[in-house]
Design an enzyme around this catalytic site. Structure first.
Site, PDB file in Angstrom:
ATOM      1  N   PRO A  98      -4.765  -3.785   0.420  1.00 20.46           N
ATOM      2  CA  PRO A  98      -4.088  -4.466   1.532  1.00 20.46           C
ATOM      3  C   PRO A  98      -2.688  -3.894   1.697  1.00 20.46           C
ATOM      4  CG  PRO A  98      -4.710  -6.026  -0.214  1.00 20.46           C
ATOM      5  CD  PRO A  98      -4.974  -4.669  -0.735  1.00 20.46           C
ATOM      6  N   GLU A  99      -2.142  -4.055   2.881  1.00 25.61           N
ATOM      7  CA  GLU A  99      -0.803  -3.510   3.093  1.00 25.61           C
ATOM      8  C   GLU A  99       0.217  -4.174   2.162  1.00 25.61           C
ATOM      9  OE1 GLU A  99       0.565  -3.688   7.077  1.00 25.61           O
ATOM     10  OE2 GLU A  99       2.118  -2.209   6.660  1.00 25.61           O
ATOM     11  N   PHE A 100       0.174  -5.503   2.080  1.00 25.13           N
ATOM     12  CA  PHE A 100       1.015  -6.237   1.129  1.00 25.13           C
ATOM     13  C   PHE A 100       0.077  -7.080   0.270  1.00 25.13           C
ATOM     14  CE2 PHE A 100       5.409  -6.814   3.400  1.00 25.13           C
ATOM     15  CZ  PHE A 100       5.449  -5.469   3.707  1.00 25.13           C
ATOM     16  N   SER A 140       0.839  -1.208   0.000  1.00 23.35           N
ATOM     17  CA  SER A 140       0.000   0.000   0.000  1.00 23.35           C
ATOM     18  C   SER A 140       0.874   1.258   0.000  1.00 23.35           C
ATOM     19  CB  SER A 140      -0.941   0.004   1.207  1.00 23.35           C
ATOM     20  OG  SER A 140      -0.204  -0.086   2.403  1.00 23.35           O
ATOM     21  N   ARG A 179      -3.279   0.777   9.038  1.00 25.49           N
ATOM     22  CA  ARG A 179      -2.214   1.423   8.297  1.00 25.49           C
ATOM     23  C   ARG A 179      -2.803   2.121   7.081  1.00 25.49           C
ATOM     24  NH1 ARG A 179       3.627  -0.282   8.773  1.00 25.49           N
ATOM     25  NH2 ARG A 179       3.723   0.753   6.808  1.00 25.49           N
TER      26      ARG A 179
END
Ligand SMILES: *[C@@H]1O[C@H](CO)[C@@H](O)[C@H](O)[C@H]1NC(C)=O
Ligand SMILES: *[C@@H]1O[C@H](CO)[C@@H](O)[C@H](O)[C@H]1NC(C)=O
Length: 370
Positions: free
Chosen positions: A345-347, A309, A365
């Site tokens: 999503p973050e990753f 992200s 986050r």
């Protein structure tokens, strides 16, 4: 890592949509929605968390996180003015002038203190007349918010006293480098100072600030690999890389951003040359069909085929650089992830199209840092 990555993605997206199909009503609706989201966060912070740094959104209480100086207020100050709220801007400017105190025995992140505290105060200082504040004689070279920014920045200077010129990640605001501080700093933690520190030098004439920021950038430049890439974490005493993944996201991001924006702000051919060189290496080694992956900085082979992200700033930076076609294609990739999940999503694993597990520690986050 920057607090405004997702906002930038959103804005670039809105900008692209504008040209095509957004009606005036839609633009107005999103504008009001953005304002409402800001005030929801801001008013809730004031009600439940002030004077702590941040709001804990589930328990609705406050906590100190990056320091102990009502960080959210400093963070929000320039946004208040951008949203046209001059009365609240004036009230908070005055409140911070009267209450902010940096002479404290606390260990703080050098990076976060710079981008949020020093950067926030400098922006508010420079915007003050537009916010209806009666400025001191000598503005913009004088002013209470500038003095506070310089006070905070001065307390970060000891971090730069290393053999490589690259800074430690943590500093004690009163005593300098904490005795057992690790010498390992992420790339962004070394290369994200030139805008704020250069601005302080421009306003005060004190060359120490731009010199340490430029020194840290030269340190990183000298540490790049034979392929012309930088890794993720480096030992600022020995100059050895401790994490050799080269990418555009977490731990690196704002380094590239500051090279280009610093180059533009200070008309610096040196910074623009560095950016240009990295940009071409990033295109050469990191780009895979409009995605950007992580590769080993020495060998060039892929180590992590993921989109983060925090990568979301990249198409905006490409747009600033004038590389519009590729920026728009990469943005479309990122937006496809957004459309699929309703958020990014973050990753995200590019090959399987799934979020990467094990990143659930902080579901809200991108606010948290490095
Ligand atoms: C400015 O912000 C304050 C605090 O959230 C709010 O009470 C006030 O209505 C806002 N004013 C404007 C003009 O938006
Ligand atoms: C700062 O960090 C050092 C360790 O490097 C520790 O000894 C000290 O107690 C910390 N100070 C505060 C106020 O937490």
């Amino acid at each position: 890592m920057r607090r405004d990555n997702v906002t930038s993605l959103y804005l670039v997206f809105l900008f692209i949509m504008w040209g095509n199909c957004m009606t005036t009503e839609e633009i107005e609706r999103y504008r009001l929605k953005t304002k409402a989201m800001f005030y929801h966060g801001y008013n809730s912070y004031l009600e439940h968390a002030y004077p702590y740094d941040e709001l804990k959104p589930l328990s609705c209480s406050g906590q100190d996180t990056w320091g102990s100086y009502s960080l959210t207020l400093i963070d929000a100050l320039d946004t208040l003015l951008i949203l046209g709220n001059t009365s609240e801007f004036q009230r908070i400017s005055l409140l911070l002038e009267e209450t902010l105190e940096f002479d404290m025995d606390i260990n703080v992140s050098v990076f976060e203190t710079n981008i949020r505290v020093v950067g926030g105060l400098l922006s508010a200082h420079l915007l003050a007349p537009r916010g209806g504040v009666t400025v001191e004689e000598g503005w913009p070279c004088q002013g209470p918010l500038l003095r506070l920014a310089v006070d905070a920045a001065e307390r970060l200077l000891p971090a730069f006293n290393t053999p490589t010129g690259m800074p430690y990640g943590t500093v004690n605001l009163r005593y300098g480098i904490p005795p057992s501080e690790t010498p390992i700093t992420c790339t962004a933690g070394c290369g994200t100072f030139i805008i704020e520190f250069g601005t302080i030098t421009a306003l005060t004439g004190d060359k120490r600030f731009i010199n340490v920021a430029q020194g840290a950038l030269e340190g990183l430049w000298n540490s790049r690999s034979k392929l012309g890439l930088v890794g993720n974490h480096i030992d600022v005493v020995s100059g050895k890389w401790t994490a050799q993944d080269a990418g555009i996201g977490a731990g690196v991001d704002s380094y590239f951003e500051y090279l280009l924006k610093g180059g533009i702000l200070f008309s610096s051919p040196r910074l623009i040359d560095m950016f240009k060189e990295f940009y071409s290496k990033v295109q050469q080694y990191l780009k895979v069909s409009d995605w950007y992956v992580w590769v080993h900085m020495e060998k060039g082979q892929i180590t992590m085929p993921i989109f983060q992200s925090l990568d979301a700033y990249w198409p905006g930076l490409q747009t600033l650089w004038g590389d519009i076609g590729p920026a728009s294609r990469t943005l479309q990739k990122y937006h496809s992830v957004w459309r699929h999940f309703g958020f990014i999503p973050e990753f995200y694993q590019i090959t399987s199209g799934e979020p990467y597990s094990g990143r659930a520690g902080y579901p809200l986050r991108p606010v948290q840092g490095i």
